[in-house]
Design a protein around this motif. Structure first.
Motif, PDB file in Angstrom:
ATOM      1  N   PRO A  89       0.931  -1.282   0.015  1.00 24.73           N
ATOM      2  CA  PRO A  89       0.158  -0.003   0.059  1.00 24.73           C
ATOM      3  C   PRO A  89       0.721   1.347   0.253  1.00 24.73           C
ATOM      4  CG  PRO A  89      -0.046  -0.998   2.236  1.00 24.73           C
ATOM      5  CD  PRO A  89       0.771  -1.920   1.081  1.00 24.73           C
ATOM      6  N   SER A  90       2.146   1.237   0.358  1.00 24.47           N
ATOM      7  CA  SER A  90       2.842   2.429   0.431  1.00 24.47           C
ATOM      8  C   SER A  90       3.511   2.883  -0.969  1.00 24.47           C
ATOM      9  CB  SER A  90       4.175   2.371   1.653  1.00 24.47           C
ATOM     10  OG  SER A  90       4.978   1.162   0.999  1.00 24.47           O
ATOM     11  N   ILE A  91       3.506   1.841  -1.891  1.00 28.22           N
ATOM     12  CA  ILE A  91       4.055   2.292  -3.252  1.00 28.22           C
ATOM     13  C   ILE A  91       3.095   3.304  -4.080  1.00 28.22           C
ATOM     14  CG2 ILE A  91       4.539   1.328  -5.465  1.00 28.22           C
ATOM     15  CD1 ILE A  91       5.317  -1.384  -4.283  1.00 28.22           C
ATOM     16  N   VAL A  92       3.675   4.356  -4.289  1.00 24.68           N
ATOM     17  CA  VAL A  92       2.923   5.357  -5.033  1.00 24.68           C
ATOM     18  C   VAL A  92       3.526   5.569  -6.500  1.00 24.68           C
ATOM     19  CG1 VAL A  92       2.504   7.920  -5.118  1.00 24.68           C
ATOM     20  CG2 VAL A  92       2.705   6.588  -2.902  1.00 24.68           C
ATOM     21  N   GLY A 100       0.214 -10.373 -16.907  1.00 26.58           N
ATOM     22  CA  GLY A 100       0.178 -11.073 -15.633  1.00 26.58           C
ATOM     23  C   GLY A 100       0.822  -9.828 -14.678  1.00 26.58           C
ATOM     24  N   LEU A 101       1.968  -9.273 -15.132  1.00 29.30           N
ATOM     25  CA  LEU A 101       2.602  -8.161 -14.557  1.00 29.30           C
ATOM     26  C   LEU A 101       1.701  -6.901 -14.001  1.00 29.30           C
ATOM     27  CD1 LEU A 101       4.802  -6.780 -13.152  1.00 29.30           C
ATOM     28  CD2 LEU A 101       5.211  -5.813 -15.267  1.00 29.30           C
ATOM     29  N   PHE A 102       0.748  -6.714 -15.111  1.00 27.76           N
ATOM     30  CA  PHE A 102       0.036  -5.237 -14.639  1.00 27.76           C
ATOM     31  C   PHE A 102      -1.453  -5.859 -13.707  1.00 27.76           C
ATOM     32  CE2 PHE A 102       2.179  -3.483 -17.727  1.00 27.76           C
ATOM     33  CZ  PHE A 102       2.568  -2.093 -17.272  1.00 27.76           C
ATOM     34  N   THR A 103      -1.566  -7.163 -13.954  1.00 24.01           N
ATOM     35  CA  THR A 103      -2.703  -7.711 -13.163  1.00 24.01           C
ATOM     36  C   THR A 103      -2.420  -8.099 -11.685  1.00 24.01           C
ATOM     37  OG1 THR A 103      -3.653  -9.023 -14.775  1.00 24.01           O
ATOM     38  CG2 THR A 103      -4.190  -9.593 -12.701  1.00 24.01           C
ATOM     39  N   PHE A 104      -1.016  -8.333 -11.479  1.00 24.28           N
ATOM     40  CA  PHE A 104      -0.432  -8.148 -10.039  1.00 24.28           C
ATOM     41  C   PHE A 104      -0.153  -6.918  -9.665  1.00 24.28           C
ATOM     42  CE2 PHE A 104       3.368  -8.518  -7.322  1.00 24.28           C
ATOM     43  CZ  PHE A 104       2.975  -9.489  -6.439  1.00 24.28           C
ATOM     44  N   ILE A 105       0.038  -5.996 -10.428  1.00 25.81           N
ATOM     45  CA  ILE A 105       0.196  -4.605  -9.723  1.00 25.81           C
ATOM     46  C   ILE A 105      -1.195  -3.940  -9.320  1.00 25.81           C
ATOM     47  CG2 ILE A 105       0.812  -2.190 -10.602  1.00 25.81           C
ATOM     48  CD1 ILE A 105       3.048  -3.265 -12.102  1.00 25.81           C
ATOM     49  N   LEU A 144      -2.326  -0.696  -4.225  1.00 26.56           N
ATOM     50  CA  LEU A 144      -3.549  -0.193  -4.278  1.00 26.56           C
ATOM     51  C   LEU A 144      -3.473   1.266  -4.035  1.00 26.56           C
ATOM     52  CD1 LEU A 144      -5.285  -2.682  -1.420  1.00 26.56           C
ATOM     53  CD2 LEU A 144      -5.272  -2.625  -4.069  1.00 26.56           C
ATOM     54  N   SER A 145      -2.275   1.769  -3.718  1.00 28.09           N
ATOM     55  CA  SER A 145      -2.186   3.414  -3.602  1.00 28.09           C
ATOM     56  C   SER A 145      -1.329   3.766  -4.953  1.00 28.09           C
ATOM     57  CB  SER A 145      -1.539   3.763  -2.469  1.00 28.09           C
ATOM     58  OG  SER A 145      -2.277   3.373  -1.390  1.00 28.09           O
ATOM     59  N   LEU A 146      -0.968   3.403  -5.947  1.00 28.73           N
ATOM     60  CA  LEU A 146      -0.227   3.557  -7.265  1.00 28.73           C
ATOM     61  C   LEU A 146      -0.809   4.975  -8.051  1.00 28.73           C
ATOM     62  CD1 LEU A 146       2.227   2.815  -8.681  1.00 28.73           C
ATOM     63  CD2 LEU A 146       0.851   1.629 -10.184  1.00 28.73           C
ATOM     64  N   ARG A 147      -0.043   5.967  -7.922  1.00 34.02           N
ATOM     65  CA  ARG A 147      -0.383   7.050  -8.534  1.00 34.02           C
ATOM     66  C   ARG A 147       0.310   7.278  -9.852  1.00 34.02           C
ATOM     67  NH1 ARG A 147      -3.747   6.106  -5.555  1.00 34.02           N
ATOM     68  NH2 ARG A 147      -4.624   7.387  -3.958  1.00 34.02           N
ATOM     69  N   GLN A 148       1.480   6.974 -10.029  1.00 31.76           N
ATOM     70  CA  GLN A 148       2.531   7.395 -10.857  1.00 31.76           C
ATOM     71  C   GLN A 148       3.155   6.219 -11.554  1.00 31.76           C
ATOM     72  OE1 GLN A 148       5.146  10.633 -10.081  1.00 31.76           O
ATOM     73  NE2 GLN A 148       6.218  10.481 -11.929  1.00 31.76           N
ATOM     74  N   ILE A 149       3.078   6.180 -12.895  1.00 32.44           N
ATOM     75  CA  ILE A 149       4.157   4.991 -13.646  1.00 32.44           C
ATOM     76  C   ILE A 149       4.868   5.770 -14.649  1.00 32.44           C
ATOM     77  CG2 ILE A 149       3.934   3.279 -15.524  1.00 32.44           C
ATOM     78  CD1 ILE A 149       1.470   2.048 -14.221  1.00 32.44           C
ATOM     79  N   ARG A 150       6.410   5.162 -14.561  1.00 29.86           N
ATOM     80  CA  ARG A 150       7.254   5.843 -15.447  1.00 29.86           C
ATOM     81  C   ARG A 150       7.867   4.669 -16.287  1.00 29.86           C
ATOM     82  NH1 ARG A 150      10.648   9.406 -11.238  1.00 29.86           N
ATOM     83  NH2 ARG A 150      11.074   7.266 -10.446  1.00 29.86           N
TER      84      ARG A 150
END
Length: 480
Positions: A362-365, A378-383, A388-394
């Motif tokens: 939950p701390s991964i933003v 499978g990777l993005f399903t796992f993510i 649950l708190s993901l805000r940014q993807i690079r």
């Protein structure tokens, strides 16, 4: 006016922001209500107030007993030296900067401050001049200092002329600093003899990695009171030998250690018992440790994920990437960034026998994807299930999605609001771009290369629902 004082204090004031309290009650010129505000308000937040109405709020504050205001949050363009007269007992200041300005020196008049934090909200971390003499002065009351996205110390402060030398601050017990090199941590210690809590964030300012030579470390006195150390190096490679030696300098007092770093070396996290040997065995008072380390590209062949199976301090997640690099982190994940994510993220190993339990981070933003083939469904399903708190993807260097992810139309990451696509070579094709945009339906901030913006415009024209929540698009030039 007939309401009792207890009702104001327990049922009304507790639900209102400090400026809402002033708006509702501060201008009534009623002695009883002013007295209630005087006993209740200790912190004023002016950072979100419109510029046009700031004078009105200041007049409201003047109607109070201003000696009661002990804490203030304000942006620099609204801060004035007259605040020292408005709030003579001000002991806490949270300063927000939207641009670099010499006006920051105005805070020097606030000699009663015990807690000071400064945050630069625009762009990359930058150097702010004039604060070091204010903080490191023998007459200051400051016990807590925090910087964010800005530097208040650099080479000139650590190797000064006699007229500019730092002074010893006997009151500072808590520091949270952005620094440009790990050696600055050691050099700073003689000037903060009472320090107990230290957080360091390294930024990649110099080309070389953060190396610490043994002879350099021996020239400096070891700090004796630091109880907690938090060390973060998101974008700078760190020499692990020097890092371990740095940590040993705090061995007489350290009971909490937290570190996040990338290193080109493998020994810290791959050899048997290496972490205990180089860290825990030399830290007898340590009660809690948490880490996230990416071990670089020099890991020897074979799957070394079982090296922590006998570790008893924490649960450790170990990920072996296709490039033979290794990422290891403790649970619960205590940081907001996770870098070097590849399809191997799904196939992790843990030293705890809970392989059937779905993990949660939950701390991964922010997640940064490392180029290692095509990122699959499978990777993005796992993510989606775990972050649950993901805000940014690079995406760095490469952005290739597998066919099963591109053709899937159901999976989304609804919490993601920022997407960064810079330095991606070759340019992202239209089908990949389309899937990324539909994958993040609530996207608000997009950074991409100029050539990709043309693709994005075409996708937008053909489907009006794409980018409907967008607030800002940043276009950068291609590097090839």
């Amino acid at each position: 006016m007939s309401l009792p004082n207890e009702l104001f204090l327990s049922c009304i004031f507790i639900y209102l922001h400090s400026t809402d309290l002033l708006r509702a009650f501060g201008q009534l010129r009623n002695a009883r209500l002013n007295a209630l505000l005087y006993t209740y308000i200790r912190h004023i937040d002016l950072s979100t107030i419109d510029e046009s109405s700031i004078e009105r709020w200041l007049s409201s504050l003047l109607s109070l007993e201003t000696n009661a205001i002990l804490s203030l949050r304000v942006t620099l363009d609204r801060f004035d030296s007259s605040f020292s007269f408005l709030f003579p007992r001000l002991n806490r200041l949270d300063l927000r900067l939207t641009t670099l300005s010499e006006q920051v020196s105005r805070i020097c008049v606030l000699t009663q401050l015990t807690s000071f934090s400064i945050t630069l909200t625009c762009g990359k971390a930058a150097n702010i001049k004039g604060l070091a003499p204010f903080i490191w002065h023998s007459d200051r009351c400051l016990s807590s200092v925090s910087t964010s996205n800005c530097f208040i110390l650099d080479k000139d402060d650590f190797c000064p002329t006699p007229s500019q030398s730092l002074m010893i601050n006997q009151n500072l017990t808590r520091l949270s600093l952005d620094l440009a090199h790990i050696r600055f941590v050691i050099v700073l210690m003689p000037f903060v003899p009472a320090l107990e809590h230290l957080e360091v964030r390294l930024h990649r300012i110099y080309r070389d990695s953060s190396m610490l030579e043994e002879d350099f470390l021996q020239r400096w006195e070891s700090p004796a009171k630091v109880k907690s150390l938090r060390f973060l190096a998101f974008d700078q490679l760190v020499d692990t030998v020097g890092f371990c030696t740095l940590v040993k300098h705090f061995s007489l007092s350290l009971n909490y250690l937290s570190f996040y770093m990338s290193t080109p070396q493998r020994f810290l996290m791959c050899k048997w018992n290496s972490l205990e040997q180089y860290l825990l065995s030399d830290l007898p008072l340590l009660k809690q440790v948490e880490f996230c380390v990416h071990s670089g590209m020099r890991t020897l062949g074979g799957d070394h994920r079982r090296k922590f199976d006998h570790w008893t301090r924490n649960e450790v997640i170990s990920i072996l990437h296709p490039t033979k690099a290794m990422t290891r982190f403790t649970m619960p994940f205590a940081f907001d960034h996770l870098e070097y994510v590849s399809n191997a993220f799904v196939d992790y190993h843990t030293n705890y026998n809970q392989s059937n339990v779905i993990r949660s981070f939950p701390s991964i933003v922010i997640i940064t994807f490392y180029p290692s083939g095509r990122f699959n469904l499978g990777l993005f399903t796992f993510i989606q299930q775990t972050c649950l708190s993901l805000r940014q993807i690079r995406f760095k260097i490469d952005c290739c999605l597998s066919d099963d992810l591109i053709h899937n139309t159901d999976l989304t990451l609804p919490t993601v609001t920022k997407l960064c696509l810079i330095n991606v070579i070759p340019l992202i094709d239209s089908s990949t771009l389309r899937r990324l945009l539909f994958l993040m339906p609530h996207l608000q901030f997009l950074t991409a290369q100029r050539d990709n913006i043309a693709y994005i415009n075409k996708i937008k024209e053909s489907n009006a629902s794409v980018l409907q929540h967008i607030i800002k698009i940043t276009m950068v030039e291609s590097n090839h």
